[in-house]
Design an enzyme around this catalytic site. Structure first.
Site, PDB file in Angstrom:
ATOM      1  N   GLN A 101       0.808  -1.218   0.000  1.00 17.44           N
ATOM      2  CA  GLN A 101       0.000   0.000   0.000  1.00 17.44           C
ATOM      3  C   GLN A 101       0.847   1.276   0.000  1.00 17.44           C
ATOM      4  OE1 GLN A 101      -3.131  -1.290   3.231  1.00 17.44           O
ATOM      5  NE2 GLN A 101      -3.875   0.410   2.009  1.00 17.44           N
ATOM      6  N   ASP A 156      -2.254  -4.975   0.015  1.00 12.42           N
ATOM      7  CA  ASP A 156      -1.902  -6.286   0.590  1.00 12.42           C
ATOM      8  C   ASP A 156      -2.727  -6.624   1.825  1.00 12.42           C
ATOM      9  OD1 ASP A 156      -0.655  -4.287   2.072  1.00 12.42           O
ATOM     10  OD2 ASP A 156       1.360  -5.107   1.872  1.00 12.42           O
TER      11      ASP A 156
END
Length: 498
Positions: free
Chosen positions: A85, A248
């Site tokens: 991210q 993720d």
């Protein structure tokens, strides 16, 4: 009649890319592949990556996974991508990458983040406006930094993408983003699920940034199908659907069936995360809790610690220990490590919120200065940070009947017991340790079923494909819980002095 439905799940992380091949009919993972990335590290906390490495690793990991599954890439029906991210990928109007991607763990933009936070009215103002308190790792400060440090690059920005958005663009030629990963940019409102365009205009009045934003799509929507040249390059069916994908953590939630209230996922990776599913965006008053959107249609209140296996790994390397030796030493030392405490804030820390802290050892005497105690103190110190975060989530009304443990640290039986005891909650692992890649493959199956019009629910897919490992189930031991409570209180006292 087809007896298999094959999907490729990709997880592009900081350290490497992992690929799995999932059969969504049997729920079995048939094959896996992996390839490493390296990081560009520099002064002032610079942490960047050359995105070409992601594409190369994606290719290698995919070919390995197909080979190990012994399946033909032409039978792949869909691809889901999970990405680290907050990273910033900038493209010009030709779709070319303008500079290396700045990563979630980059702290070079701390000063810019402080100014943006002040502009928003501090953490409280940021929470009220966006539903999250922006932190140095978020994407927004990277944009301001680029404008100030690299004006010539800034002038050429045509697209602003997150790492997983960029991989989807490479696969399909289309720029879009989904709500979960977008939540971590710092210019997205998690309550209304819309970009905060005014904040981008405040950074740059020309409107260049808002024009460069990807369009937002729902988690169950497909981005499109593969570009013919990419399909050929990867050896995959050109009609394969590319799912919306996600960050993720969002994909890890799907890969641990964390799509209903009551489940908690805890990841013991280089950083540590704890998250739970919510039906409504109940934003915590504590700025350490990030109420992101999930990639399954809800919300995902989450806390993230910056130091986990990177901290235990540093102690391991210091003593030149392999994992079995390290775990053995941890097991030899008693709960509380004979009074030794490690505050493992080597990267600064987000939870507790101590961005400028450093690591420190406390309580050392000539009697307790042993390798075993230092190893144990590293595991306990990192796990106490997760307990601190879990307590914040619990204060926000979160129920936790059981913790699903993922990430490298979850493979250690010693560490699983420590987590169960410190959290006073039963712990279990999934059979598939690559939860984010599995989640991405499950999401691809979900997107493909929407495209096909036979609506297989995400819950059905999770039930079939997420398998718990009964051998890993670990229950808290009452005597240990009480002993750890004392050690945790000692940890809190040390943190209070910072």
């Amino acid at each position: 009649m087809t007896t298999t439905k094959l999907f490729l799940g990709i997880d592009c992380g900081t350290q490497g890319t992992k690929a799995i091949i999932l059969d969504a009919v049997s729920g079995q993972v048939l094959g896996q592949g992996a390839a490493p990335h390296t990081m560009i590290s520099g002064a002032y906390g610079r942490r960047e990556q050359d995105v070409q490495q992601w594409l190369d690793a994606f290719t290698i990991a995919t070919r390995q996974a197909l080979q190990s599954a012994n399946v033909d890439g032409q039978s792949i029906l869909g691809i889901g991508v999970s990405g680290q991210q907050h990273g910033l990928v900038l493209l010009d109007d030709q779709g070319q990458v303008l500079r290396p991607a700045k990563l979630w763990c980059d702290t070079e933009t701390s000063a810019e983040n402080d100014r943006l936070l002040q502009h928003l009215g501090g953490e409280k103002g940021s929470l009220e406006r966006l539903g999250v308190a922006i932190a140095p790792g978020y994407t927004v400060s990277k944009l301001l930094w680029t404008k100030e440090q690299h004006p010539e690059v800034f002038a050429r920005i045509a697209r602003i993408l997150l790492p997983h958005d960029y991989l989807n663009f490479w696969l399909t030629g289309r720029c879009c983003s989904e709500y979960g990963d977008a939540s971590g940019t710092g210019y997205f409102n998690v309550r209304t699920r819309q970009w905060d365009l005014q904040l981008l205009r405040d950074i740059d009045a020309s409107g260049r940034l808002q024009a460069a934003l990807p369009e937002l799509i729902d988690a169950h929507e497909a981005v499109g199908t593969l570009l013919p040249s990419i399909a050929e390059h990867l050896g995959i069916n050109p009609d394969a659907v590319v799912a919306s994908g996600g960050g993720d953590n969002m994909m890890g939630a799907i890969g641990t069936a964390n799509i209903r209230p009551g489940a908690i996922t805890m990841s013991l990776g280089s950083s540590g995360t704890v998250y739970a599913y919510g039906d409504v965006p109940s934003v915590s008053p504590d700025a350490s809790v990030a109420t992101f959107c999930s990639s399954s249609g809800g919300w995902l209140p989450l806390i993230c610690t910056m130091n986990l296996t990177n901290a235990t790994g540093a102690i391991r390397e210091l003593f030149n220990l392999d994992l079995p030796q390290f775990n053995q030493l941890v097991a030899q030392s008693p709960i509380g490590a004979d009074g030794v405490s490690l505050l493992p804030f080597f990267n600064g820390e987000r939870v507790p919120a101590l961005p400028h802290a450093t690591g420190s050892l406390h309580g050392l005497t000539l009697d307790n200065l042993t390798q075993a105690n230092l190893c144990r103190a590293a595991v306990e110190g990192t796990t106490f940070g997760l307990r601190y975060g879990l307590d914040l989530l619990r204060q926000n009304g979160l129920q936790s009947q059981r913790i699903c443990l993922i990430g490298g640290g979850s493979k250690s039986a010693v560490w699983r017991q420590i987590v169960a005891d410190i959290m006073n909650t039963p712990v279990i692992c999934t059979e598939q340790s690559e939860a984010a890649a599995l989640g991405a493959a499950i999401q691809a199956a979900w997107c493909q079923s929407w495209t096909d019009g036979h609506d297989v629910s995400l819950a059905d897919l999770c039930q079939r494909c997420v398998k718990l490992d009964p051998n890993s189930e670990t229950l808290p031991i009452a005597a240990n819980v009480a002993a750890f409570q004392q050690a945790y209180e000692r940890y809190q006292q040390h943190v209070a002095t910072l």
